[in-house]
Write an enzyme that holds these catalytic residues in place. Structure first.
Site, PDB file in Angstrom:
ATOM      1  N   ALA A   1      -7.856   3.304   4.814  1.00 26.65           N
ATOM      2  CA  ALA A   1      -7.095   1.809   4.775  1.00 26.65           C
ATOM      3  C   ALA A   1      -7.281   1.155   3.599  1.00 26.65           C
ATOM      4  CB  ALA A   1      -7.985   1.047   5.990  1.00 26.65           C
ATOM      5  N   CYS A   2      -6.350   0.187   3.518  1.00 29.53           N
ATOM      6  CA  CYS A   2      -6.208  -0.217   2.176  1.00 29.53           C
ATOM      7  C   CYS A   2      -5.650  -1.571   1.963  1.00 29.53           C
ATOM      8  CB  CYS A   2      -5.245   0.743   1.605  1.00 29.53           C
ATOM      9  SG  CYS A   2      -5.614   2.180   1.808  1.00 29.53           S
ATOM     10  N   SER A   3      -5.276  -2.064   0.571  1.00 27.37           N
ATOM     11  CA  SER A   3      -4.465  -3.324   0.225  1.00 27.37           C
ATOM     12  C   SER A   3      -3.376  -2.804  -0.415  1.00 27.37           C
ATOM     13  CB  SER A   3      -5.377  -4.155  -0.649  1.00 27.37           C
ATOM     14  OG  SER A   3      -5.912  -3.625  -1.764  1.00 27.37           O
TER      15      SER A   3
ATOM     16  N   HIS B   1      -2.334  -0.516  -5.419  1.00 29.64           N
ATOM     17  CA  HIS B   1      -3.350   0.003  -4.244  1.00 29.64           C
ATOM     18  C   HIS B   1      -4.579  -0.361  -4.321  1.00 29.64           C
ATOM     19  CE1 HIS B   1      -4.499   3.016  -1.414  1.00 29.64           C
ATOM     20  NE2 HIS B   1      -3.771   2.596  -0.508  1.00 29.64           N
TER      21      HIS B   1
END
Ligand code: SF4
Ligand code: SF4
Lengths: 383, 525
Positions: free
Chosen positions: A19-21, A187
């Site tokens: 999961a991430c930004s 990212h």
């Protein structure tokens, strides 16, 4: 053959999940700008990552070598560089090679050797194949056959910088303040089933296409098998890789417009399709019939970029966040709106794109705002 | 179970449950069942006498008692359900031979029966042996934490499926933005469950009508089987798959025109490689008209289609049917799942079929030699896995839709089949059970007490198409809801995202080789 999954998928899970930004910023007029805002914005979403991966893609990066494929390569062992350079000399004309400048710093651990090469592929007179296809082929060959080598960027006039660490630390490590581009994506990674390796960080790249991605695609198993049918080898076992190949197949190989690509990856629901006017319904139905295996099902947000274009997209029922905003010629796409307002407190328009509705920035074209804005603007002009 | 002799004419005429013997030899067979009646409960209404179509119940007027002929009982439980006072119990007749796990009572009975008759043993329904069911060794996935499960009661959940050949690529005209690719005919079904081929003649007209009605209620398709379509069912043509089998019974232009999909039947899971035989006494006037044969004649379907001895012949028939219907209908080819199904399916896809139907070893039938039913063919799970993978390896999976048949018992089996790689499944037995069938395996007698596998007028009336259609539709509705629940649990809201998505399957108790053939990992991996 080298098992390049091992570093990132050592427990042999179905795939690597994370999961991430995400953050992306593009000046559609083509003005080059530094990565300072992108780094600040992604750093603002620090808590969406866990320090096991950060990366950036920059477009308009190498204007002096714009006609050459820029290969960014990681070497994880001493002999890897020698072997790879022999391979490169065989397959390409190399016009320049250099070590990628870095600055060692805490928070960025175990960096591999990082080199870049500007090349053109050597054509085999017996084969009719485009430069792009040749480069794809050679990159896949190097990545799967030369031990401890990983080509992580292979487009023209663009480059990927990525590694293990929080994205702001990775930016500092690569001295990104020295670069300029008209389009930046970034990212911050939160892998859930891997300790992370340098090649596994995002953006994922093939030719000048890059993908940064947040989500977990429940349809991965069939997306992958569908792509395998079209000759792609999903060696990295990530959703991101699948998304990148899907885009490559639809846009580059099948020549479909970006909006159509979005319709395939995040198909409208049948109940919406049934209400569409005849011609559109027929088209969307045909796309879904033919490309059902490429529907990315489950939560995702993607920022996809290639030379001249940046696309943001969330899944069909919008299970992952995506915000967009415009200020003048600059389009922002972000996991969180706060990151946009941090770097641009006076945005003109901001909106939450609907599931399956792409946000597109295209060089030389005004940013297409969502329909509501369109209507209001036209009304304003009419008045 | 009854017996046929080698001479088909002589032996096929036997269509009663009572074994009949060609010489006067005492039978060593014991009754399979015992009809036990509580005399205290029995009110002598004689309902059971009326209901039993096998002659296992009779009323003894002199004693004012209802009695049973145990030998005739097939265990269909029609009387049990209809007895107003629940006076009847059907019990296994204890045959307590000395324990032997190898020479089981069934083996001894079969040998005995053949010793007494010298014939091929005929039976009905599907393989009843306790063979491995791979469905029972596969687990489905569910979403936890890293992606959300989806609640089908609150969010859209899409089962809509299109059957037909898909292009590898869709073109959009860059100038106009219009669709530049014309797709082959695509048939929409609202749930991935179709009704298997059951011919009129093998089943009653009311069963055909019930299936047709249920298909139209559900937005899916039923299959005529190889006996044509009665004209009164033409109005369900939009929900009909019209079969063209080796006997060509009932195949004429109107039949092809009214149907939605055409299906060439090469083989059947219950009896791969052999033909069919409907005895003359089942060929009533109506059946005869529909099949286009004289009343009372045996309807013999040859083992092969005699104009198809090779793949290029198949291609000719596929295109003959397409020409005949002006390329408006998908053409399906149905084969029994056998050893080289992958290669055969590839040939069928390349021969121009739009749909491939695979029928596994658990597939059922109205009548088949028992030895064939129980020993020929391979499990459908393995066939699905190898065919889907083969077509993908050759890059032609898009060209055909894949439909599987053969023993689907519940929505779990269906969901797993889709994850293994099929577009839809055919159900036959489950639909019949919904109508009342109790799997007694006496279908071949034509005396089905539930009015299903019969053409007897009186027995046919036991199925009311309105009620039976509702029962079948209820079943499939229930399964569809369950499939949606399972999709939602996996974090998927469109069925195409499960199709061929074997990462959502895990094996339990499989060898590594079996798991490899199925293309799945083992649980815990
Ligand atoms: S149906 Fe029941 S109550 Fe009626 S005669 Fe038979 S056993 Fe007796
Ligand atoms: S259809 Fe009738 S005869 Fe055949 S198994 Fe079912 S109940 Fe028995």
């Amino acid at each position: 053959m080298k098992d390049i999954l091992n570093p990132d998928n050592r427990y042999k899970d179905d795939k690597v999940t994370d999961a991430c930004s995400l953050f992306g910023m593009m000046d559609v007029s083509g003005r080059l700008f530094s990565g300072a805002d992108t780094v600040r914005a992604i750093a603002n979403m620090h808590d969406r990552g866990n320090g096991l991966g950060g990366g950036f893609a920059v477009y308009g990066l190498y204007p002096d070598f714009a006609d050459y494929y820029a290969l960014h390569i990681m070497y994880m062992g001493r002999s890897a560089k020698d072997k790879t350079e022999v391979f490169l000399k065989d397959e390409f004309d190399v016009v320049r090679s250099e070590e990628i400048p870095i600055r060692t710093r805490p928070g960025v651990t175990n960096p591999p050797g990082l080199w870049r090469y500007f090349v053109t592929p050597r054509k085999d007179p017996c084969l009719v194949v485009s430069d792009d296809d040749l480069v794809v082929d050679k990159v896949m060959q190097a990545n799967t056959t030369i031990p401890d080598t990983f080509i992580f960027s292979s487009g023209k006039n663009m480059g990927v910088f990525k590694g293990i660490g929080f994205p702001e630390d990775v930016a500092d490590f690569y001295r990104l303040e020295d670069y300029e581009g008209y389009l930046w994506t970034s990212h911050g990674r939160f892998p859930t089933n891997t300790p992370g390796w340098w090649g596994g960080a995002h953006p994922f790249n093939i030719l000048d296409w890059t993908v940064v991605h947040n989500g977990e695609i429940s349809s991965y198993g069939i997306n992958r098998r569908y792509l395998e049918m079209h000759g792609y080898h999903c060696t990295m076992q990530t959703d991101t890789e699948v998304a990148a190949y899907a885009v490559d197949l639809l846009v580059r190989r099948h020549g479909l417009p970006v909006s159509t690509m979005a319709t395939v990856l995040a198909s409208p629901l049948w109940e919406e399709v049934d209400r569409m006017p005849d011609e559109k319904r027929e088209m969307v139905t045909a796309l879904r019939q033919a490309y059902g295996g490429l529907l990315l099902n489950g939560p995702f947000t993607l920022i996809i970029a290639h030379n001249g274009e940046m696309i943001g997209l969330t899944d069909r029922i919008r299970l992952r966040p995506l915000s967009a905003a415009v200020k003048g010629d600059v389009l922002f796409i972000s996991s969180e709106e706060s990151a946009i307002t941090l770097v641009c407190p006076d945005i003109e328009r901001s909106w939450k794109p609907r599931g399956g509705e792409p946000v597109v920035g295209r060089l030389g074209e005004p940013v297409a705002l969502p329909k509501e804005w369109d209507v209001q603007n036209r009304e304003a002009v009419g008045r | 179970m009854t017996v046929i002799k080698n001479n088909p004419k002589a032996s096929h005429a036997q269509s009663t449950a009572l074994p009949s013997y060609h010489c006067h030899m005492p039978s060593y067979l014991k009754p399979r069942f015992r009809v036990e009646r509580s005399d205290r409960r029995c009110i002598r209404c004689q309902g059971c006498v009326e209901q039993c179509s096998f002659g296992a119940q009779y009323y003894d007027e002199s004693a004012d008692r209802v009695e049973a002929v145990d030998t005739n009982c097939v265990g269909c439980h029609r009387c049990v359900v209809f007895c107003p006072t629940s006076a009847i119990e059907i019990r296994h007749n204890p045959v307590e031979y000395r324990d032997n796990a190898y020479w089981r009572p069934e083996v001894i009975e079969d040998i005995t029966r053949q010793a007494e008759t010298g014939g091929v043993l005929i039976t009905g329904m599907g393989n009843d042996k306790p063979w491995t069911s791979y469905w029972d060794k596969l687990c489905l996935n569910a979403s936890q934490v890293t992606n959300p499960s989806i609640d089908p009661l609150r969010e859209p959940m899409e089962l809509r499926t299109y059957l037909g050949s898909k292009p590898d690529q869709v073109q959009i005209d860059p100038a106009t933005g219009r669709l530049g690719t014309r797709l082959a005919p695509q048939i929409m079904i609202e749930t991935p469950v179709l009704f298997s081929a059951m011919s009129y003649g093998a089943v009653s007209i009311n069963v055909h009508e019930s299936l047709a009605r249920a298909a139209s209620m559900l937005g899916t398709l039923f299959n005529t089987g190889e006996g044509g379509l009665h004209p009164k069912l033409y109005r369900y043509g939009g929900n009909t798959i019209a079969q063209v089998a080796s006997g060509r019974f009932g195949v004429h232009p109107e039949y092809l025109d009214v149907a939605r999909v055409l299906e060439i039947k090469i083989g059947q899971g219950a009896k791969p490689g052999i033909g069919g035989h409907l005895p003359g006494e089942k060929i009533s006037a109506e059946v005869a008209t529909t099949r286009m044969i004289p009343t009372g004649t045996d309807a013999l379907s040859p083992a092969p289609q005699h104009d198809i001895y090779s793949i290029e012949d198949l291609s000719q028939l596929i295109y003959a049917l397409k020409e005949a219907t002006n390329y408006t209908k998908p053409v399906s080819v149905k084969i029994a799942a056998v050893h080289n199904s992958g290669a055969i399916a590839s040939g069928i896809a390349r021969a121009g079929a739009d749909i491939i139907a695979l029928d596994g070893i658990r597939g059922s039938t109205g009548a088949a030699p028992k030895i064939i039913r129980d020993n020929l063919g391979i499990p459908i799970e393995m066939a699905i896995a190898s065919v889907d993978q083969r077509l993908r390896s050759e890059g032609i999976r898009n060209r055909v839709s894949l439909v599987a048949a053969g023993g689907f018992r519940n929505s779990g089996d269906v969901t797993k089949a889709i994850a293994l790689g099929v577009d839809a499944v055919y159900i036959g037995t489950a639909a019949l059970i919904a109508m009342g069938c109790t799997e007694c395996q006496a279908c071949y007698t034509g005396r089905c007490a539930w009015g299903i596998t019969t053409t007897d007028d009186k027995l046919t009336k036991r199925q009311n198409p309105e009620i039976a259609a509702q029962r079948i539709a209820n079943l499939v509705e229930a399964w569809s809801h369950e499939i949606k629940e399972m999709l939602g649990a996996m974090g998927i809201n469109a069925i195409e995202s499960l199709r061929g998505n074997r990462l959502h399957l895990r094996g339990v108790g499989l060898t590594r080789e079996e798991a490899d053939i199925l293309g799945v990992s083992l649980a815990g991996e």
